[in-house]
Scaffold this motif. Structure first.
Motif, PDB file in Angstrom:
ATOM      1  N   ARG A  65     108.514 -10.784 144.040  1.00 50.30           N
ATOM      2  CA  ARG A  65     107.916  -9.876 143.046  1.00 50.30           C
ATOM      3  C   ARG A  65     106.429 -10.214 142.995  1.00 50.30           C
ATOM      4  O   ARG A  65     105.962 -10.931 142.104  1.00 50.30           O
ATOM      5  CB  ARG A  65     108.582 -10.061 141.689  1.00 50.30           C
ATOM      6  N   ASN A  67     103.910  -8.545 142.200  1.00 48.29           N
ATOM      7  CA  ASN A  67     103.165  -8.067 141.030  1.00 48.29           C
ATOM      8  C   ASN A  67     103.286  -9.001 139.833  1.00 48.29           C
ATOM      9  O   ASN A  67     102.712  -8.741 138.782  1.00 48.29           O
ATOM     10  CB  ASN A  67     103.603  -6.659 140.640  1.00 48.29           C
ATOM     11  N   GLU A  68     104.057 -10.083 139.979  1.00 43.14           N
ATOM     12  CA  GLU A  68     104.143 -11.102 138.937  1.00 43.14           C
ATOM     13  C   GLU A  68     103.450 -12.395 139.359  1.00 43.14           C
ATOM     14  O   GLU A  68     103.452 -13.380 138.607  1.00 43.14           O
ATOM     15  CB  GLU A  68     105.605 -11.391 138.586  1.00 43.14           C
ATOM     16  N   ASP A  92     106.300  -5.010 144.727  1.00 36.91           N
ATOM     17  CA  ASP A  92     107.547  -5.649 144.319  1.00 36.91           C
ATOM     18  C   ASP A  92     108.575  -5.390 145.410  1.00 36.91           C
ATOM     19  O   ASP A  92     109.048  -4.275 145.594  1.00 36.91           O
ATOM     20  CB  ASP A  92     108.035  -5.070 142.985  1.00 36.91           C
ATOM     21  N   TYR A  93     108.908  -6.438 146.158  1.00 31.96           N
ATOM     22  CA  TYR A  93     109.827  -6.309 147.287  1.00 31.96           C
ATOM     23  C   TYR A  93     111.139  -7.045 147.032  1.00 31.96           C
ATOM     24  O   TYR A  93     111.849  -7.416 147.966  1.00 31.96           O
ATOM     25  CB  TYR A  93     109.148  -6.847 148.556  1.00 31.96           C
ATOM     26  N   SER A  94     111.459  -7.225 145.759  1.00 27.58           N
ATOM     27  CA  SER A  94     112.648  -7.993 145.394  1.00 27.58           C
ATOM     28  C   SER A  94     113.940  -7.286 145.771  1.00 27.58           C
ATOM     29  O   SER A  94     114.934  -7.942 146.098  1.00 27.58           O
ATOM     30  CB  SER A  94     112.644  -8.293 143.893  1.00 27.58           C
ATOM     31  N   SER A  95     113.962  -5.949 145.725  1.00 27.46           N
ATOM     32  CA  SER A  95     115.212  -5.233 146.015  1.00 27.46           C
ATOM     33  C   SER A  95     115.670  -5.469 147.457  1.00 27.46           C
ATOM     34  O   SER A  95     116.846  -5.782 147.706  1.00 27.46           O
ATOM     35  CB  SER A  95     115.039  -3.737 145.754  1.00 27.46           C
ATOM     36  N   GLN A  98     116.526  -9.381 147.885  1.00 26.39           N
ATOM     37  CA  GLN A  98     117.760  -9.779 147.207  1.00 26.39           C
ATOM     38  C   GLN A  98     118.983  -9.139 147.846  1.00 26.39           C
ATOM     39  O   GLN A  98     120.050  -9.761 147.908  1.00 26.39           O
ATOM     40  CB  GLN A  98     117.666  -9.426 145.729  1.00 26.39           C
TER      41      GLN A  98
END
Length: 240
Positions: A65, A67-68, A92-95, A98
């Motif tokens: 993420r 952007n965090e 945000d590339y978490s999807s 994960q």
């Protein structure tokens, strides 16, 4: 239900040996991605102050993420009078990350269950019509999901490299308004490249193993479950 009887002979055959390789490959897949931690650095100069360049760092890692992930100076001071903690990376590339890691973990667990079935309940597996069919369907679905998850993760990794590389200078607001910024460095993402390689390797392993699982089903040989089997392993069906 048959009692547990340890029999390692299936591991010497293609069905069990490839499943063992799938188990090992799944470990490398989620470990190389899920365990990553890195940082990107930029050098900041203040024309009005005439001081030396300061290093501003943003740390990032799984699940990416970005952007965090905020920037900070060491020591923790406002370089050029700017609170760099309000500046973050883009995206945000978490999807994708994960999805890839979670699926790899599920594959890891399924391989353990399948290997226990192969070596501990050999007779139950070879005498059943349902278990080989379930194994075959899961193998086909896993092959497709390896392709989807790895492709999505490979695309996300490309974007992560762009978002943490030289292009970051163009996205930071202070760098557009009088602050002299230059790209410093970014952590090598070699392990993430390896995770993509293992993702496609897993797809190849599962796709290849589909044939050997298929041979154990009644689709390949309707008389497979009633045919005599050699002692000590899952013998190949007739016709081969």
């Amino acid at each position: 239900m048959s009692s547990f009887q340890l029999n390692l002979n299936p591991l010497k055959e293609q069905l069990g040996f490839i499943k063992l390789l799938e188990w090992i490959a799944s470990i490398f897949a989620f470990a190389t991605c899920g365990g990553f931690k890195g940082k990107t650095e930029i050098l900041v100069g203040c024309p009005k102050e005439g001081s030396d360049n300061k290093t501003i760092t943003a740390s990032f890692g799984y699940p990416f993420r970005l952007n965090e992930a905020s920037f900070m100076a060491l020591p923790d001071v406002n370089v050029c009078g700017i609170d760099w903690k309000t500046q973050v990376l883009i995206g945000d590339y978490s999807s994708s990350a994960q999805f890839y890691v979670t699926f790899a973990v599920f594959v890891f667990l399924y391989c353990i269950a399948a290997l226990l079935l192969y070596v501990g309940y050999t007779n139950l597996y070879r005498d059943s019509r349902k278990l080989p069919m379930v194994d075959f369907v899961v193998t086909l679905v896993a092959t497709f999901l390896w392709l989807v998850s790895t492709s999505a993760w490979a695309k996300a990794l490309t974007d992560i490299k762009l978002a943490t590389g030289h292009n970051i200078i163009q996205e930071l607001t202070p760098c557009k308004h009088g602050v002299m910024c230059s790209f410093g460095s970014v952590t090598s993402m070699g392990s993430l490249n390896v995770s993509v390689i293992f993702g496609f390797l897993n797809m190849i392993l599962w796709g290849g193993n589909a044939w050997f699982v298929y041979k154990e089903t009644s689709l390949h040989s309707p008389s497979n479950t009633s045919a005599p089997h050699t002692q000590g392993g899952i013998s190949p069906p007739t016709g081969m």
